[in-house]
Design a protein around this motif. Sequence first.
Motif, PDB file in Angstrom:
ATOM      1  N   UNK A 293     -56.841  69.508  92.339  1.00 14.84           N
ATOM      2  CA  UNK A 293     -58.094  69.522  93.044  1.00 14.84           C
ATOM      3  C   UNK A 293     -58.103  70.860  93.371  1.00 14.84           C
ATOM      4  N   UNK A 294     -57.265  71.344  94.039  1.00 18.84           N
ATOM      5  CA  UNK A 294     -57.625  72.811  94.364  1.00 18.84           C
ATOM      6  C   UNK A 294     -57.630  73.906  93.222  1.00 18.84           C
ATOM      7  N   UNK A 295     -56.920  73.527  92.331  1.00 18.09           N
ATOM      8  CA  UNK A 295     -57.235  74.390  91.000  1.00 18.09           C
ATOM      9  C   UNK A 295     -58.681  74.277  90.720  1.00 18.09           C
ATOM     10  N   UNK A 296     -59.359  73.232  90.806  1.00 21.89           N
ATOM     11  CA  UNK A 296     -60.446  73.014  90.124  1.00 21.89           C
ATOM     12  C   UNK A 296     -61.770  73.363  90.996  1.00 21.89           C
ATOM     13  N   UNK A 297     -61.441  73.258  92.336  1.00 18.75           N
ATOM     14  CA  UNK A 297     -62.725  73.353  93.114  1.00 18.75           C
ATOM     15  C   UNK A 297     -62.378  73.910  94.593  1.00 18.75           C
ATOM     16  N   UNK A 298     -61.233  74.526  94.785  1.00 18.06           N
ATOM     17  CA  UNK A 298     -61.127  75.305  96.173  1.00 18.06           C
ATOM     18  C   UNK A 298     -62.109  76.461  95.939  1.00 18.06           C
ATOM     19  N   UNK A 299     -62.501  77.029  97.185  1.00 21.37           N
ATOM     20  CA  UNK A 299     -63.474  77.949  97.260  1.00 21.37           C
ATOM     21  C   UNK A 299     -63.289  79.387  96.803  1.00 21.37           C
ATOM     22  N   UNK A 300     -61.666  79.505  96.454  1.00 15.33           N
ATOM     23  CA  UNK A 300     -61.556  80.929  95.770  1.00 15.33           C
ATOM     24  C   UNK A 300     -62.039  80.936  94.236  1.00 15.33           C
ATOM     25  N   UNK A 301     -62.708  79.660  93.634  1.00 16.18           N
ATOM     26  CA  UNK A 301     -63.230  79.727  92.452  1.00 16.18           C
ATOM     27  C   UNK A 301     -64.727  80.253  92.683  1.00 16.18           C
ATOM     28  N   UNK A 302     -65.263  80.235  93.766  1.00 17.92           N
ATOM     29  CA  UNK A 302     -66.732  80.443  93.934  1.00 17.92           C
ATOM     30  C   UNK A 302     -67.131  81.914  93.710  1.00 17.92           C
ATOM     31  N   UNK A 303     -68.148  82.104  93.066  1.00 15.42           N
ATOM     32  CA  UNK A 303     -68.420  83.776  92.801  1.00 15.42           C
ATOM     33  C   UNK A 303     -68.687  84.475  93.939  1.00 15.42           C
ATOM     34  N   UNK A 304     -68.908  84.105  95.150  1.00 16.73           N
ATOM     35  CA  UNK A 304     -68.914  84.876  96.464  1.00 16.73           C
ATOM     36  C   UNK A 304     -67.516  85.585  96.562  1.00 16.73           C
ATOM     37  N   UNK A 305     -66.544  84.644  96.448  1.00 20.81           N
ATOM     38  CA  UNK A 305     -65.178  85.211  96.796  1.00 20.81           C
ATOM     39  C   UNK A 305     -64.801  86.150  95.873  1.00 20.81           C
ATOM     40  N   UNK A 306     -65.185  86.230  94.792  1.00 24.94           N
ATOM     41  CA  UNK A 306     -64.682  87.471  93.868  1.00 24.94           C
ATOM     42  C   UNK A 306     -65.621  88.695  94.129  1.00 24.94           C
ATOM     43  N   UNK A 307     -66.797  88.727  94.596  1.00 26.79           N
ATOM     44  CA  UNK A 307     -67.515  89.692  95.177  1.00 26.79           C
ATOM     45  C   UNK A 307     -66.935  90.107  96.232  1.00 26.79           C
ATOM     46  N   UNK A 308     -66.322  89.453  97.443  1.00 28.13           N
ATOM     47  CA  UNK A 308     -65.994  89.977  98.820  1.00 28.13           C
ATOM     48  C   UNK A 308     -64.647  90.595  98.605  1.00 28.13           C
ATOM     49  N   UNK A 309     -63.863  90.230  97.736  1.00 29.88           N
ATOM     50  CA  UNK A 309     -62.401  90.671  97.520  1.00 29.88           C
ATOM     51  C   UNK A 309     -62.360  91.875  96.748  1.00 29.88           C
ATOM     52  N   UNK A 310     -63.337  91.988  95.700  1.00 24.67           N
ATOM     53  CA  UNK A 310     -63.421  93.066  94.876  1.00 24.67           C
ATOM     54  C   UNK A 310     -64.013  94.261  95.038  1.00 24.67           C
ATOM     55  N   UNK A 311     -64.684  94.054  96.534  1.00 22.46           N
ATOM     56  CA  UNK A 311     -65.396  95.274  97.002  1.00 22.46           C
ATOM     57  C   UNK A 311     -66.806  95.384  96.368  1.00 22.46           C
ATOM     58  N   UNK A 312     -67.220  94.349  95.743  1.00 26.45           N
ATOM     59  CA  UNK A 312     -68.747  94.590  95.329  1.00 26.45           C
ATOM     60  C   UNK A 312     -69.384  93.716  96.263  1.00 26.45           C
ATOM     61  N   UNK A 313     -69.340  93.546  97.698  1.00 19.28           N
ATOM     62  CA  UNK A 313     -70.463  93.259  98.802  1.00 19.28           C
ATOM     63  C   UNK A 313     -70.795  94.392  99.195  1.00 19.28           C
ATOM     64  N   UNK A 314     -72.165  94.439  99.771  1.00 18.19           N
ATOM     65  CA  UNK A 314     -72.606  95.271 100.534  1.00 18.19           C
ATOM     66  C   UNK A 314     -71.969  94.876 102.091  1.00 18.19           C
ATOM     67  N   UNK A 315     -72.006  95.914 102.839  1.00 18.52           N
ATOM     68  CA  UNK A 315     -71.795  95.708 104.363  1.00 18.52           C
ATOM     69  C   UNK A 315     -72.647  94.819 105.009  1.00 18.52           C
ATOM     70  N   UNK A 316     -73.765  94.522 104.522  1.00 16.92           N
ATOM     71  CA  UNK A 316     -74.576  93.533 105.342  1.00 16.92           C
ATOM     72  C   UNK A 316     -74.089  91.977 104.781  1.00 16.92           C
ATOM     73  N   UNK A 317     -73.645  92.011 103.379  1.00 19.94           N
ATOM     74  CA  UNK A 317     -73.013  90.763 103.035  1.00 19.94           C
ATOM     75  C   UNK A 317     -71.753  90.328 103.516  1.00 19.94           C
ATOM     76  N   UNK A 318     -70.946  91.472 104.040  1.00 20.54           N
ATOM     77  CA  UNK A 318     -69.631  91.046 104.579  1.00 20.54           C
ATOM     78  C   UNK A 318     -70.209  90.383 106.043  1.00 20.54           C
ATOM     79  N   UNK A 319     -71.138  91.319 106.747  1.00 25.24           N
ATOM     80  CA  UNK A 319     -71.662  90.767 107.970  1.00 25.24           C
ATOM     81  C   UNK A 319     -71.920  89.613 107.696  1.00 25.24           C
ATOM     82  N   UNK A 320     -72.842  89.076 106.856  1.00 31.07           N
ATOM     83  CA  UNK A 320     -73.465  87.784 106.942  1.00 31.07           C
ATOM     84  C   UNK A 320     -72.208  86.577 106.559  1.00 31.07           C
TER      85      UNK A 320
END
Lengths: 243, 243
Positions: B17-44
Amino acid sequence: MKPVLSPGGLVERLHAIGAARYHDKHPFHALLHSGRCTKAQVQAWALNRYYYQSRIPQKDAAILARIEDPALRRAWRPRVIDHDGEREGEGGIAKWLRLTDALGLDRDLVESTRAILPGTRFAVDAYVHFVRERTLLEAIASSLTELFSPQVIHTRVQGMLASYDFVTPETLVYFTARPEQARRDVDVALAYVTEHATIPETQVAVLQALEFKCDVLWAMLDALHHAYVEPGHVPPWAWEPPR
Amino acid sequence: MKPVLSPGGLVERLHAIGAARYHDKHPFHALLHSGRCTKAQVQAWALNRYYYQSRIPQKDAAILARIEDPALRRAWRPRVIDHDGEREGEGGIAKWLRLTDALGLDRDLVESTRAILPGTRFAVDAYVHFVRERTLLEAIASSLTELFSPQVIHTRVQGMLASYDFVTPETLVYFTARPEQARRDVDVALAYVTEHATIPETQVAVLQALEFKCDVLWAMLDALHHAYVEPGHVPPWAWEPPR
C-alpha cells in the motif's frame, strides 16, 4: 465586542458570505454551466457529487436527532423524506442516480463510492461531523447555503441543457423539485437562526457555520478541478475517464 | 472469503500500500525535494502542514483514551509527549513553528490556522474523526504510514538543504528526531496490528485503515498543489503569497 446585529442585519451578513464564497464563484462551475466541460468531466462531477447527495439525509437525520422541539423536528423531517423518498426509486438520491445512469456510469461503482476523490470524501464527512459536534444553532446555520441554491440551480440546468447533447431534462430531474424544497427549508432554518442568534457570540458562530459550509462545497470543486481539469492529477485509485 | 494472511504476509501487504499510494508518490513531493518550489510554495506547505502537526497529539490522545491496557497506553504515550514537549517551546509543534518562523511566516497567523486551505482542514479532521469512530485496531493501523516516513524524511531534508538557500539544518530541526521516534512508534503499532488482526475481516480493516491514512496525506498535497502550484486557484480567504 462586536455590536448585536438586527435579524435583518444578520441576514444581510449571511448573503454577503454567499456573495464572497458560495461555490458558484468556483472556476469549475463556470466550466460546467458554459459547456466547456468534457463528458468525462461531467461524469466525474456527477460521480463525486453522488457522495454528497448520499450523505445529506444522514446529515439531516443527525440534526433531527438533536432537536428537542417536536414542531421543529416536523419542520426538519421533509429534508430526509425529500432525499430518501417514500419507496425504492424515489427521492433525491434515486434521482441523482438517474443522472449518473444517463451519463453512462456504472451504478454499482457510483453507489459503492469507492472511486471518488479523497478530497470529496473528507469535505462531505466534515459536514456530517460538523452537525453532530457543534451546537444545534451552528448545525442549522450550516444549511443556509440553500439561500443561494435556487438561482444556481436555474443557471446550471439552463446552461447544461443548452451545452451538452448528453444532458436532457430527464437527466436533470433531480433539480426540478430542489428550488421549491430549498425555499421551504431555508424559511425554517432562517427563522430558527434569527430567533436564536441574538447576541454577538452566537451571531458570529452562525456566520462562521455558513462560511464552513461554503468551504465544504468549495473544497469539493477544488478536488474535482485538480483531478479532472488539470491533466495528470487523478489519484491512481480514483475514477479514470474512459480513453 | 479471503484466506488469512500470516503476520509476515500482512506486513508485506502494508508495504505494498505504501509503495502504491504513500504521499512520496505525489507530484508536490518531487517539486519540494528537488528545489523546484518557489519560496512561497514552501511557505504554503509549512503553513498548511502546521495544522496537521497541531492535530497529531489530539489524534494520539484520542487513541490513548480508547486503550484499556496500561502497558499499551504507556507505549503510546510518548507520541503525545514528542509533539507537545515537556514545557513551552519544546516538542514537535514548537519545532514546526521554528520552520514557519524561519520561512518568515507570522506566528499568530500560523497558530490561528485561519489561512489554511479547506482541503487541508477537512483531510486532517478526517484523521482525528477516524481514530475516534473506528475500532481501536483500525485507529492504530492508521498510524502505520510511519513505516514509510524515515526514508522520506531523509530524502526531504537532504533535498531541501541542497536546494533552498532559505532552509538550514536549524530550520528543519523538527525532522531530526522523527525517524527514530517513527521507528519506535511503528514497532508498537505493528506488534499490536499483527497480534490482533488474525482473521480476514480484521486484516482487510487494517489494510483499509492504512489506505485511508495515505488518502489523508495525499489529499493534503492535492489541496496544496491545486492552490499554490497551478496559478489562480487560491481560495479568496486563504493565505496569499506575498507579491
